[in-house]
Design an enzyme around this catalytic site. Structure first.
Site, PDB file in Angstrom:
ATOM      1  N   ASP A  85      11.662   0.756   6.157  1.00  0.00           N
ATOM      2  CA  ASP A  85      11.199   1.254   4.856  1.00  0.00           C
ATOM      3  C   ASP A  85      10.698   2.693   5.017  1.00  0.00           C
ATOM      4  O   ASP A  85       9.878   2.962   5.912  1.00  0.00           O
ATOM      5  CB  ASP A  85      10.066   0.323   4.382  1.00  0.00           C
ATOM      6  CG  ASP A  85       9.591   0.620   2.973  1.00  0.00           C
ATOM      7  OD1 ASP A  85      10.405   1.090   2.154  1.00  0.00           O
ATOM      8  OD2 ASP A  85       8.401   0.361   2.692  1.00  0.00           O
ATOM      9  N   HIS A 178       3.539   3.557  -5.614  1.00  0.00           N
ATOM     10  CA  HIS A 178       3.107   2.623  -4.566  1.00  0.00           C
ATOM     11  C   HIS A 178       1.634   2.281  -4.772  1.00  0.00           C
ATOM     12  O   HIS A 178       0.843   3.145  -5.123  1.00  0.00           O
ATOM     13  CB  HIS A 178       3.250   3.264  -3.182  1.00  0.00           C
ATOM     14  CG  HIS A 178       4.674   3.416  -2.724  1.00  0.00           C
ATOM     15  ND1 HIS A 178       5.208   4.615  -2.338  1.00  0.00           N
ATOM     16  CD2 HIS A 178       5.655   2.498  -2.570  1.00  0.00           C
ATOM     17  CE1 HIS A 178       6.472   4.425  -1.958  1.00  0.00           C
ATOM     18  NE2 HIS A 178       6.764   3.157  -2.100  1.00  0.00           N
ATOM     19  N   HIS A 208      10.881   0.688  -5.947  1.00  0.00           N
ATOM     20  CA  HIS A 208       9.718   0.674  -5.045  1.00  0.00           C
ATOM     21  C   HIS A 208       8.465   0.396  -5.876  1.00  0.00           C
ATOM     22  O   HIS A 208       8.498   0.448  -7.098  1.00  0.00           O
ATOM     23  CB  HIS A 208       9.586   2.032  -4.348  1.00  0.00           C
ATOM     24  CG  HIS A 208      10.546   2.190  -3.207  1.00  0.00           C
ATOM     25  ND1 HIS A 208      10.132   2.317  -1.900  1.00  0.00           N
ATOM     26  CD2 HIS A 208      11.905   2.212  -3.175  1.00  0.00           C
ATOM     27  CE1 HIS A 208      11.189   2.411  -1.115  1.00  0.00           C
ATOM     28  NE2 HIS A 208      12.281   2.366  -1.862  1.00  0.00           N
ATOM     29  N   GLY A 209       7.369   0.141  -5.178  1.00  0.00           N
ATOM     30  CA  GLY A 209       6.099  -0.038  -5.893  1.00  0.00           C
ATOM     31  C   GLY A 209       6.081  -1.292  -6.746  1.00  0.00           C
ATOM     32  O   GLY A 209       5.582  -1.281  -7.875  1.00  0.00           O
ATOM     33  N   GLY A 210       6.617  -2.393  -6.209  1.00  0.00           N
ATOM     34  CA  GLY A 210       6.712  -3.630  -6.982  1.00  0.00           C
ATOM     35  C   GLY A 210       5.364  -4.248  -7.342  1.00  0.00           C
ATOM     36  O   GLY A 210       5.264  -5.038  -8.283  1.00  0.00           O
ATOM     37  N   ASN A 230      10.742  -3.698  -3.884  1.00  0.00           N
ATOM     38  CA  ASN A 230       9.828  -3.643  -2.734  1.00  0.00           C
ATOM     39  C   ASN A 230       8.420  -4.094  -3.128  1.00  0.00           C
ATOM     40  O   ASN A 230       7.884  -3.634  -4.150  1.00  0.00           O
ATOM     41  CB  ASN A 230       9.698  -2.200  -2.240  1.00  0.00           C
ATOM     42  CG  ASN A 230      10.950  -1.695  -1.561  1.00  0.00           C
ATOM     43  OD1 ASN A 230      11.971  -2.364  -1.548  1.00  0.00           O
ATOM     44  ND2 ASN A 230      10.863  -0.505  -1.003  1.00  0.00           N
TER      45      ASN A 230
END
Ligand code: 13P
Length: 288
Positions: A85, A178, A208-210, A230
């Site tokens: 990652d 994030h 990203h930044g789930g 993610n």
């Protein structure tokens, strides 16, 4: 089952209108929790290490050994990809050598031409070994292992240029961040996502930044081409919270409650609960 690359996994997810969860691991407990959750949900999964987490765990070789050996000893049969990652160029090449089956080359902080050039080189080296590649355009907001982004929206033209290099999936900033989302967060930019999805014609997109993205926004993003999501911080919060409750209630002082095999148990169970909920939201359960 041996580790697999993420290429087919994410093509299937995109075609089937669901997303594969890509969960960051930080240690042995995390790795076990992610693998067991995926197995129990019968879901394909990506287990990923940031450069910092891999260093903490003893290096990429150790991470690869832990994941492959756990797959065998836990009897994991669902497809698992081991992914780097937010790797820099050097880390991406190292992971390709060590046997990761997927790498993210994050050149989003570089001048665009340099990002493009290095990504092309990573693609050539990765594909020669059957390793899938993720690239990023437009930095993701928040902080990830010292890499700080400002939450910009990616330029669709740049997305197209990088997608045309033959990368396997693309992370593009669409207002995601994030870590925790601020109270005044505007939400994901679906107009940007739609534009990127149209111009990149079918490449699986990565969100990203789930952590903290509401379920409806997740579902809408999947409908617009997102095939990998993610999640890291939410597992960390759940682990910390469960561990704090255990210690604050004095359980570590009862019998052998201080034994890490007991002390870390509630935190590990809490990670599993988060991973399973996300798999459910992403629609990847029973897609193994
Ligand atoms: P969160 O920590 O916000 O879940 O983001 C994880 C991530 O995007 C890792 O690359």
């Amino acid at each position: 089952m041996a580790l697999v690359s993420a290429t087919q996994m994410l093509k299937d997810a995109r075609d089937g209108k669901y997303a594969v969860g890509a969960f960051n691991t930080n240690n042995l407990e995390w790795t076990i929790a992610i693998l067991q959750s995926a197995q129990e949900m019968n879901a394909p999964v990506m287990i990923q290490t940031s450069m910092g987490a891999a260093k903490y765990m003893g290096g990429y070789k150790v991470c690869k050994a832990i994941v492959t050996n756990l797959i065998e000893s836990l009897g994991i049969t669902v497809p698992v990809a081991l992914h780097l990652d937010h790797g820099d160029y050097k880390a991406a090449l190292e992971c390709i050598e060590v046997g990761y089956t997927s790498v993210m080359f994050d050149g989003s902080h570089l001048p665009f031409e340099e990002n493009l050039e290095k990504a092309a080189d990573v693609v050539a080296k990765a594909h020669a070994k059957g390793v899938s590649v993720e690239s990023e355009v437009g930095s993701i907001g928040g902080e990830e292992d010292g890499i700080i982004g400002t939450g910009e929206l990616a330029d669709p033209i740049e997305c197209k240029k990088i997608a045309d290099l033959g990368i396997d999936f693309l992370a593009a900033g669409i207002g995601n961040i994030h870590g925790a989302y601020p109270a005044d967060w505007a939400g994901l930019s679906f107009s940007t996502l739609k534009e990127i999805n149209e111009i990149t014609a079918g490449i699986p997109l990565v969100l990203h930044g789930g952590t903290g993205i509401p379920e409806e926004q997740i579902k809408k993003a999947i409908a617009l081409g997102v095939a990998k999501i993610n999640v890291n911080t939410e597992c960390q919060w759940a682990f910390a919270e469960a561990t704090r409750t255990y210690v604050e209630s004095g359980k570590d002082k009862i019998g052998k409650g201080f034994d890490p095999r007991q002390l870390l148990g509630p935190g590990t169970a809490a990670i599993k609960a988060v991973v399973k909920e996300k798999i459910e939201w992403f629609g990847s359960s029973n897609k193994a």
